[in-house]
Design a protein around this motif. Structure first.
Motif, PDB file in Angstrom:
ATOM      1  N   GLU A  94       0.830  -1.207   0.000  1.00  0.00           N
ATOM      2  CA  GLU A  94       0.000   0.000   0.000  1.00  0.00           C
ATOM      3  C   GLU A  94       0.869   1.264   0.000  1.00  0.00           C
ATOM      4  O   GLU A  94       0.544   2.263  -0.654  1.00  0.00           O
ATOM      5  N   LYS A  95       1.998   1.182   0.699  1.00  0.00           N
ATOM      6  CA  LYS A  95       2.851   2.364   0.845  1.00  0.00           C
ATOM      7  C   LYS A  95       3.442   2.828  -0.486  1.00  0.00           C
ATOM      8  O   LYS A  95       3.858   3.973  -0.619  1.00  0.00           O
ATOM      9  N   LYS A  96       3.465   1.922  -1.466  1.00  0.00           N
ATOM     10  CA  LYS A  96       3.997   2.306  -2.781  1.00  0.00           C
ATOM     11  C   LYS A  96       3.156   3.405  -3.429  1.00  0.00           C
ATOM     12  O   LYS A  96       3.636   4.120  -4.314  1.00  0.00           O
ATOM     13  N   TYR A  97       1.892   3.510  -2.997  1.00  0.00           N
ATOM     14  CA  TYR A  97       0.964   4.445  -3.643  1.00  0.00           C
ATOM     15  C   TYR A  97       0.693   5.690  -2.796  1.00  0.00           C
ATOM     16  O   TYR A  97      -0.184   6.473  -3.119  1.00  0.00           O
ATOM     17  N   GLU A  98       1.449   5.839  -1.729  1.00  0.00           N
ATOM     18  CA  GLU A  98       1.270   7.012  -0.870  1.00  0.00           C
ATOM     19  C   GLU A  98       1.618   8.293  -1.624  1.00  0.00           C
ATOM     20  O   GLU A  98       2.603   8.346  -2.362  1.00  0.00           O
ATOM     21  N   ILE A  99       0.808   9.300  -1.419  1.00  0.00           N
ATOM     22  CA  ILE A  99       1.037  10.613  -2.035  1.00  0.00           C
ATOM     23  C   ILE A  99       1.128  11.656  -0.929  1.00  0.00           C
ATOM     24  O   ILE A  99       0.286  11.690  -0.022  1.00  0.00           O
ATOM     25  N   GLU A 100       2.142  12.493  -0.981  1.00  0.00           N
ATOM     26  CA  GLU A 100       2.261  13.580  -0.013  1.00  0.00           C
ATOM     27  C   GLU A 100       1.128  14.581  -0.250  1.00  0.00           C
ATOM     28  O   GLU A 100       0.982  15.132  -1.340  1.00  0.00           O
ATOM     29  N   LYS A 101       0.332  14.798   0.773  1.00  0.00           N
ATOM     30  CA  LYS A 101      -0.814  15.702   0.627  1.00  0.00           C
ATOM     31  C   LYS A 101      -0.395  17.129   0.272  1.00  0.00           C
ATOM     32  O   LYS A 101      -1.137  17.848  -0.400  1.00  0.00           O
ATOM     33  N   SER A 102       0.760  17.522   0.711  1.00  0.00           N
ATOM     34  CA  SER A 102       1.215  18.899   0.436  1.00  0.00           C
ATOM     35  C   SER A 102       1.340  19.160  -1.060  1.00  0.00           C
ATOM     36  O   SER A 102       1.211  20.305  -1.514  1.00  0.00           O
ATOM     37  N   THR A 103       1.566  18.103  -1.849  1.00  0.00           N
ATOM     38  CA  THR A 103       1.699  18.281  -3.303  1.00  0.00           C
ATOM     39  C   THR A 103       0.335  18.451  -3.981  1.00  0.00           C
ATOM     40  O   THR A 103       0.269  18.744  -5.172  1.00  0.00           O
ATOM     41  N   LEU A 104      -0.736  18.287  -3.211  1.00  0.00           N
ATOM     42  CA  LEU A 104      -2.085  18.353  -3.776  1.00  0.00           C
ATOM     43  C   LEU A 104      -2.715  19.732  -3.600  1.00  0.00           C
ATOM     44  O   LEU A 104      -3.844  19.956  -4.030  1.00  0.00           O
ATOM     45  N   ARG A 105      -1.968  20.631  -2.968  1.00  0.00           N
ATOM     46  CA  ARG A 105      -2.457  22.002  -2.800  1.00  0.00           C
ATOM     47  C   ARG A 105      -2.471  22.739  -4.134  1.00  0.00           C
ATOM     48  O   ARG A 105      -1.581  22.559  -4.972  1.00  0.00           O
ATOM     49  N   TRP A 106      -3.439  23.606  -4.292  1.00  0.00           N
ATOM     50  CA  TRP A 106      -3.497  24.509  -5.448  1.00  0.00           C
ATOM     51  C   TRP A 106      -2.223  25.332  -5.540  1.00  0.00           C
ATOM     52  O   TRP A 106      -1.631  25.481  -6.616  1.00  0.00           O
ATOM     53  N   SER A 107      -1.796  25.870  -4.404  1.00  0.00           N
ATOM     54  CA  SER A 107      -0.624  26.747  -4.385  1.00  0.00           C
ATOM     55  C   SER A 107       0.662  26.012  -4.754  1.00  0.00           C
ATOM     56  O   SER A 107       1.674  26.644  -5.059  1.00  0.00           O
ATOM     57  N   GLU A 108       0.631  24.681  -4.739  1.00  0.00           N
ATOM     58  CA  GLU A 108       1.806  23.903  -5.134  1.00  0.00           C
ATOM     59  C   GLU A 108       1.718  23.477  -6.600  1.00  0.00           C
ATOM     60  O   GLU A 108       2.638  23.703  -7.380  1.00  0.00           O
ATOM     61  N   PHE A 109       0.593  22.880  -6.988  1.00  0.00           N
ATOM     62  CA  PHE A 109       0.551  22.307  -8.334  1.00  0.00           C
ATOM     63  C   PHE A 109       0.435  23.363  -9.429  1.00  0.00           C
ATOM     64  O   PHE A 109       0.737  23.096 -10.594  1.00  0.00           O
ATOM     65  N   LYS A 110       0.013  24.587  -9.089  1.00  0.00           N
ATOM     66  CA  LYS A 110      -0.147  25.609 -10.133  1.00  0.00           C
ATOM     67  C   LYS A 110       1.197  26.033 -10.744  1.00  0.00           C
ATOM     68  O   LYS A 110       1.226  26.654 -11.806  1.00  0.00           O
TER      69      LYS A 110
END
Length: 573
Positions: A94-110
């Motif tokens: 399961e850990k192979k698919y972990e995503i850091e939540k901080s990368t899901l912010r608008w202010s990050e991905f924009k």
């Protein structure tokens, strides 16, 4: 309103054009996609704001974007046959698919490159938002079939850029003009939703926010009330009730910080000062239903973008046999569909009016949904007030005999322009007798009528803000100060006074029509006009024609206006 901020309106028009040229031309589809992006932006902003508030107040707050997230399809599920080793292996996988939540912010991905941004938002950010409240939440349930269909990276990049610019303009407008940020956001949301309303879909029209505020001030919902809208659309009324309650609580704690908005109302959506208990109570207070799954999603996101974490909005036809709630709500605020007929075979048996007209059935259903002592504020077409059909009369009898019909407020037809020109009214009524109860005495003693002629905006398609607030604040003041003894005698409508009260017996009438049209009761005043004597008028006309003409010349006149005037004078003496 949005019409008064041309910069903001221009930005939203640009956003529409980008989606159109990007291949998403269906208004409802475009609105959904834009709303998903607005939701991503707002969730990030709200989270950062709540973190800052928590630091300032030294309270605890857990960010939605801290830690890791695993997409539902990759989460480990323990089977009965699994050994401990098997289960540990699943957890490791399961850990192979972990995503850091901080990368899901608008202010990050924009800030990501175009192609990378599209894949990241489509495959990670959007699934995360769909799962935001956990697998058991209504939000996750209704978002299950939602899809981000933006397929061009250039469209996503331009849309993200434009939405950032829209939010900058909203912040600027809020700072310079004193309008609450949430209200400006409501303008933007309302403007987007107008594309649906302009087609008159199912008779649905967005209710102007100042009318929602008016109804909230008339009903005065309180913390702990169960509040519902049986045809909630984008949840404007539920949001209006929420804002009224939060504002009322803010007034009790520190009224000095509140200022009136552009429509003369005190409003705030800032709930950070509420106790945790009050927040939980508010979360459980608001209930909305709609038969359009897209509107359910939009309504859920609308409330969540205003800080309501887990809204109680569900997909349900409240007129159908599947909806059996009765006597559950303290407050109902609604603008149900005006037009169209319901499938007779699917109408709930508890609704007794012999009709398929939705505007009548919804009002009867609202009566059914109210608990005893509960109050409703409902927008209706004015035809309901005086329609001669049997179902019309029976509904009015319910409102007058089984409810205390407190008020009938007629509104000008321009209130819903440019989307509809229908004349509407607001009914305020409190349920006194259930349908199974014998009416020992009519619940209504007097009904208050108000003739609204202005709502603070021009009544044409442009709906430009006027210098004053129209009749809105007068309606609120006069309603709460109404008195049968002083408001019943004089029914003359003037610019200064537009209201009066009518007793029960007169409403029922000799023919038992229960007429609720204000025109049946108001007194018309005719000005006495004095007209000059006809001979005097002729003298003046002849004098004007004669001018410098001599007596000799007058005797030679053979024709023309003057000759006819002289002949007319001779006839009347």
């Amino acid at each position: 309103m949005l019409q008064n901020n041309q910069e903001l309106k221009s930005k939203i028009d640009q956003l529409w054009n980008k989606f159109w040229s990007g291949g998403i031309s269906n208004p409802l589809t475009a609105i959904e996609q834009i709303t998903y992006l607005l939701f991503m932006k707002r969730m990030d902003d709200l989270d950062l704001q709540q973190q800052a508030n928590a630091e300032w107040s030294e309270e605890s707050y857990t960010s939605k974007f801290v830690g890791t997230w695993i997409p539902p399809e990759y989460r480990a599920r323990k089977a009965e046959s699994d050994t401990e080793a098997d289960w540990q292996k699943k957890l490791e996988d399961e850990k192979k698919y972990e995503i850091e939540k901080s990368t899901l912010r608008w202010s990050e991905f924009k800030h990501r490159p175009a192609e990378d941004m599209l894949v990241h938002v489509r495959d990670k950010v959007f699934p995360f938002l769909k799962d935001l409240n956990g697998s058991e939440s209504k939000f996750t349930h209704h978002m299950r079939n939602a899809a981000l269909i933006i397929s061009k990276s250039s469209l996503l990049v331009e849309a993200v850029k434009t939405i950032d610019e829209i939010y900058e303009v909203m912040e600027k407008d809020s700072a310079e003009n004193g309008q609450a940020f949430q209200d400006i956001q409501g303008d933007v949301y309302e403007f987007l939703l107008n594309a649906i309303a302009s087609a008159g879909k199912n008779g649905q029209f967005r209710t102007p926010r100042h009318i929602i505020k008016l109804i909230a001030d008339l009903l005065q919902p309180k913390l702990g009330h169960r509040i519902a809208d049986p045809a909630c659309g984008s949840a404007g009324f539920l949001l209006g009730a929420y804002q009224y309650i939060v504002t009322d609580l803010a007034k009790q704690s520190d009224s000095g910080k509140l200022v009136t908005d552009e429509d003369g109302f005190f409003r705030t959506s800032v709930s950070s000062s509420l106790t945790e208990s009050a927040k939980q109570t508010l979360q459980k207070s608001l209930w909305g239903y709609d038969i359009d799954s897209t509107m359910v999603r939009l309504g859920l996101m609308n409330l969540m973008m205003h800080g309501i974490d887990e809204p109680n909005i569900d997909y349900k036809d409240t007129l159908s046999k599947s909806y059996n709630q009765e006597g559950d709500y303290d407050i109902i605020m609604a603008n149900p569909p005006f037009t169209g007929s319901i499938d007779k075979g699917d109408i709930n048996e508890s609704l007794k009016l012999g009709t398929t007209k939705s505007e009548l059935l919804f009002v009867e259903n609202i009566y059914r949904m109210l608990r005893k002592g509960g109050t409703a504020g409902v927008v209706i077409p004015q035809g309901v007030l005086f329609g001669s059909g049997k179902a019309f009369k029976e509904l009015r009898q319910i409102l007058v005999d089984r409810c205390d019909l407190k008020a009938v407020i007629t509104m000008p037809s321009g209130v819903f322009k440019p989307y509809a020109g229908v004349s509407t009214a607001i009914l305020i009524f409190t349920k006194v007798w259930d349908r199974q109860d014998k009416v020992l005495e009519p619940a209504t003693k007097h009904t208050w009528f108000y003739n609204m002629t202005a709502d603070g905006y021009s009544l044409d398609d442009k709906r430009q803000k006027q210098e004053n607030h129209g009749d809105l604040q007068d309606i609120i003041a006069q309603y709460h100060a109404r008195n049968p003894e002083t408001d019943s005698a004089d029914r003359i409508i003037t610019d200064e006074r537009k209201c009066f009260m009518v007793p029960y017996a007169e409403i029922v009438g000799e023919d038992s029509q229960y007429d609720l049209s204000i025109s049946s009761y108001k007194k018309d005043v005719f000005d006495h006009v004095e007209y000059a004597d006809p001979s005097d008028i002729l003298e003046r006309l002849i004098a004007a024609e004669v001018g410098d003409t001599s007596e000799a010349e007058l005797s030679t006149i053979q024709g023309g206006i003057l000759k006819e005037l002289l002949e007319l004078k001779g006839m009347i003496g």
